[in-house]
Write a protein that holds these residues in place. Sequence first.
Motif, PDB file in Angstrom:
ATOM      1  N   PRO A 203      -7.123 -11.799   2.504  1.00  0.00           N
ATOM      2  CA  PRO A 203      -5.856 -11.711   1.764  1.00  0.00           C
ATOM      3  C   PRO A 203      -5.953 -10.714   0.612  1.00  0.00           C
ATOM      4  O   PRO A 203      -7.030 -10.175   0.322  1.00  0.00           O
ATOM      5  N   ALA A 204      -4.853 -10.477  -0.042  1.00  0.00           N
ATOM      6  CA  ALA A 204      -4.852  -9.670  -1.262  1.00  0.00           C
ATOM      7  C   ALA A 204      -5.584 -10.434  -2.357  1.00  0.00           C
ATOM      8  O   ALA A 204      -5.611 -11.663  -2.365  1.00  0.00           O
ATOM      9  N   SER A 205      -6.182  -9.701  -3.290  1.00  0.00           N
ATOM     10  CA  SER A 205      -6.887 -10.356  -4.398  1.00  0.00           C
ATOM     11  C   SER A 205      -6.811  -9.483  -5.639  1.00  0.00           C
ATOM     12  O   SER A 205      -6.297  -8.366  -5.600  1.00  0.00           O
ATOM     13  N   GLY A 206      -7.337 -10.004  -6.759  1.00  0.00           N
ATOM     14  CA  GLY A 206      -7.233  -9.280  -8.011  1.00  0.00           C
ATOM     15  C   GLY A 206      -8.504  -9.359  -8.826  1.00  0.00           C
ATOM     16  O   GLY A 206      -9.512  -9.931  -8.396  1.00  0.00           O
ATOM     17  N   PHE A 207      -8.442  -8.784 -10.026  1.00  0.00           N
ATOM     18  CA  PHE A 207      -9.576  -8.752 -10.941  1.00  0.00           C
ATOM     19  C   PHE A 207      -9.016  -8.895 -12.351  1.00  0.00           C
ATOM     20  O   PHE A 207      -8.047  -8.211 -12.709  1.00  0.00           O
ATOM     21  N   PRO A 208      -9.575  -9.784 -13.192  1.00  0.00           N
ATOM     22  CA  PRO A 208      -8.943 -10.102 -14.472  1.00  0.00           C
ATOM     23  C   PRO A 208      -8.679  -8.917 -15.395  1.00  0.00           C
ATOM     24  O   PRO A 208      -7.646  -8.875 -16.067  1.00  0.00           O
ATOM     25  N   LEU A 209      -9.576  -7.948 -15.445  1.00  0.00           N
ATOM     26  CA  LEU A 209      -9.462  -6.870 -16.425  1.00  0.00           C
ATOM     27  C   LEU A 209      -8.782  -5.619 -15.891  1.00  0.00           C
ATOM     28  O   LEU A 209      -8.379  -4.755 -16.671  1.00  0.00           O
ATOM     29  N   ILE A 210      -8.669  -5.523 -14.579  1.00  0.00           N
ATOM     30  CA  ILE A 210      -8.228  -4.275 -13.958  1.00  0.00           C
ATOM     31  C   ILE A 210      -7.043  -4.536 -13.030  1.00  0.00           C
ATOM     32  O   ILE A 210      -7.140  -5.380 -12.136  1.00  0.00           O
ATOM     33  N   PRO A 211      -5.936  -3.830 -13.195  1.00  0.00           N
ATOM     34  CA  PRO A 211      -4.839  -3.983 -12.234  1.00  0.00           C
ATOM     35  C   PRO A 211      -5.297  -3.576 -10.834  1.00  0.00           C
ATOM     36  O   PRO A 211      -5.919  -2.526 -10.660  1.00  0.00           O
ATOM     37  N   VAL A 212      -4.993  -4.410  -9.851  1.00  0.00           N
ATOM     38  CA  VAL A 212      -5.349  -4.124  -8.462  1.00  0.00           C
ATOM     39  C   VAL A 212      -4.067  -3.941  -7.657  1.00  0.00           C
ATOM     40  O   VAL A 212      -3.234  -4.846  -7.595  1.00  0.00           O
ATOM     41  N   ILE A 213      -3.921  -2.756  -7.072  1.00  0.00           N
ATOM     42  CA  ILE A 213      -2.819  -2.475  -6.157  1.00  0.00           C
ATOM     43  C   ILE A 213      -3.307  -2.787  -4.748  1.00  0.00           C
ATOM     44  O   ILE A 213      -4.216  -2.130  -4.229  1.00  0.00           O
ATOM     45  N   ASN A 214      -2.755  -3.823  -4.130  1.00  0.00           N
ATOM     46  CA  ASN A 214      -3.168  -4.234  -2.793  1.00  0.00           C
ATOM     47  C   ASN A 214      -2.284  -3.571  -1.742  1.00  0.00           C
ATOM     48  O   ASN A 214      -1.049  -3.623  -1.830  1.00  0.00           O
ATOM     49  N   VAL A 215      -2.938  -2.969  -0.754  1.00  0.00           N
ATOM     50  CA  VAL A 215      -2.243  -2.233   0.300  1.00  0.00           C
ATOM     51  C   VAL A 215      -2.291  -3.042   1.595  1.00  0.00           C
ATOM     52  O   VAL A 215      -3.371  -3.369   2.094  1.00  0.00           O
ATOM     53  N   ARG A 226       3.078 -10.777   3.276  1.00  0.00           N
ATOM     54  CA  ARG A 226       3.425  -9.459   2.756  1.00  0.00           C
ATOM     55  C   ARG A 226       3.789  -9.495   1.283  1.00  0.00           C
ATOM     56  O   ARG A 226       3.539  -8.535   0.540  1.00  0.00           O
ATOM     57  N   GLY A 227       4.347 -10.598   0.790  1.00  0.00           N
ATOM     58  CA  GLY A 227       4.732 -10.693  -0.611  1.00  0.00           C
ATOM     59  C   GLY A 227       3.573 -10.641  -1.582  1.00  0.00           C
ATOM     60  O   GLY A 227       3.771 -10.415  -2.782  1.00  0.00           O
ATOM     61  N   ASP A 228       2.348 -10.843  -1.097  1.00  0.00           N
ATOM     62  CA  ASP A 228       1.165 -10.789  -1.960  1.00  0.00           C
ATOM     63  C   ASP A 228       0.657  -9.365  -2.141  1.00  0.00           C
ATOM     64  O   ASP A 228      -0.285  -9.140  -2.909  1.00  0.00           O
ATOM     65  N   PHE A 229       1.253  -8.410  -1.428  1.00  0.00           N
ATOM     66  CA  PHE A 229       0.812  -7.019  -1.472  1.00  0.00           C
ATOM     67  C   PHE A 229       1.820  -6.168  -2.259  1.00  0.00           C
ATOM     68  O   PHE A 229       2.988  -6.527  -2.384  1.00  0.00           O
ATOM     69  N   ASP A 230       1.338  -5.034  -2.738  1.00  0.00           N
ATOM     70  CA  ASP A 230       2.168  -4.149  -3.553  1.00  0.00           C
ATOM     71  C   ASP A 230       2.833  -3.035  -2.755  1.00  0.00           C
ATOM     72  O   ASP A 230       3.896  -2.547  -3.147  1.00  0.00           O
ATOM     73  N   ILE A 231       2.210  -2.634  -1.642  1.00  0.00           N
ATOM     74  CA  ILE A 231       2.713  -1.498  -0.885  1.00  0.00           C
ATOM     75  C   ILE A 231       2.141  -1.550   0.522  1.00  0.00           C
ATOM     76  O   ILE A 231       1.069  -2.135   0.749  1.00  0.00           O
ATOM     77  N   ASP A 232       2.859  -0.991   1.486  1.00  0.00           N
ATOM     78  CA  ASP A 232       2.375  -0.913   2.864  1.00  0.00           C
ATOM     79  C   ASP A 232       1.566   0.361   3.055  1.00  0.00           C
ATOM     80  O   ASP A 232       1.874   1.410   2.467  1.00  0.00           O
ATOM     81  N   GLU A 233       0.564   0.276   3.909  1.00  0.00           N
ATOM     82  CA  GLU A 233      -0.243   1.459   4.202  1.00  0.00           C
ATOM     83  C   GLU A 233       0.618   2.576   4.794  1.00  0.00           C
ATOM     84  O   GLU A 233       0.377   3.766   4.539  1.00  0.00           O
TER      85      GLU A 233
END
Length: 272
Positions: A203-215, A226-233
């Motif tokens: 699945p999409a995931s993140g990191f506390p200090l750094i913005p993560v853009i999930n594709v 799909r709602g957990d992602f920021d953009i489609d490949e």
Amino acid sequence: MTISIKGFDHGNRGAGIRNHQLILPTVVCSTHVSRRIATEVGAVTFAHQHGCGIIGDDVAGIDNFFVSLADHPNVASVLAVGLGCETIQSQELAAKLLSRNKSTQYRIIQESGGVEGTVAAGVKAAHELSEAFPSAPAAVAKLRIGLDLGREVSSAAALQQLLKDEGCDVVVAHSEASSAETFSKLSQENVHIIISFPSDSQPASGFPLIPVINVASNGVLHLAIRGDFDIDESTLLAGIVQLLTDVAAGTETVAEKSKSGEIRAPRVVRSA
């Protein structure tokens, strides 16, 4: 168009795109207290399974990893919270941090009256840090972008070239098991933003200090969430520059909004 960003001056940490105060639990036993302090003051923190019962090279390795987190350009100030009997002592870690950045304090649960006493003392210390070390506006001379490649990406080379053409530094890392380990490696490279391509089974995931853009890929799992992602490949090359510009200017990624993600320190020894 070259991406131009106004960020925050964080001293010798550099200019960051986020103005985070980090409540740093130096041991698994202090993560709950750290969470309560962070919630009270609007800071960031994280849960982890490190700091106690570690041996060999992992002692220095995890200690250095925590130092690198505190030194990240997206961090304004740090409050280290320890228990008191662990392998990695918060006061020793704080001494290392203070030698680099004066915007650091620490509190020890066993010396601060237990959980409630430490929460109260920690909230007070966090407010003191924010008041004593305000962050001034600063231009980010060059965005540093981390690419987390957890799957084969046909547009990877084109994406790297596009980012370089926009004046960004690019650091590439390949996920072997999960993105969490790769995020930790990229954080040590002081990237401002991570663009993540998790495998079709992750699945999409993140990191506390750094913005993560999930594709998102067109895999079954990614389509289902799909709602957990920021953009489609499929639309990445057309939309990534504007998305990066928005995120660097303060727009939260999906992972930031949901506060998802975890910290996983690099380990070399199989210890408790």
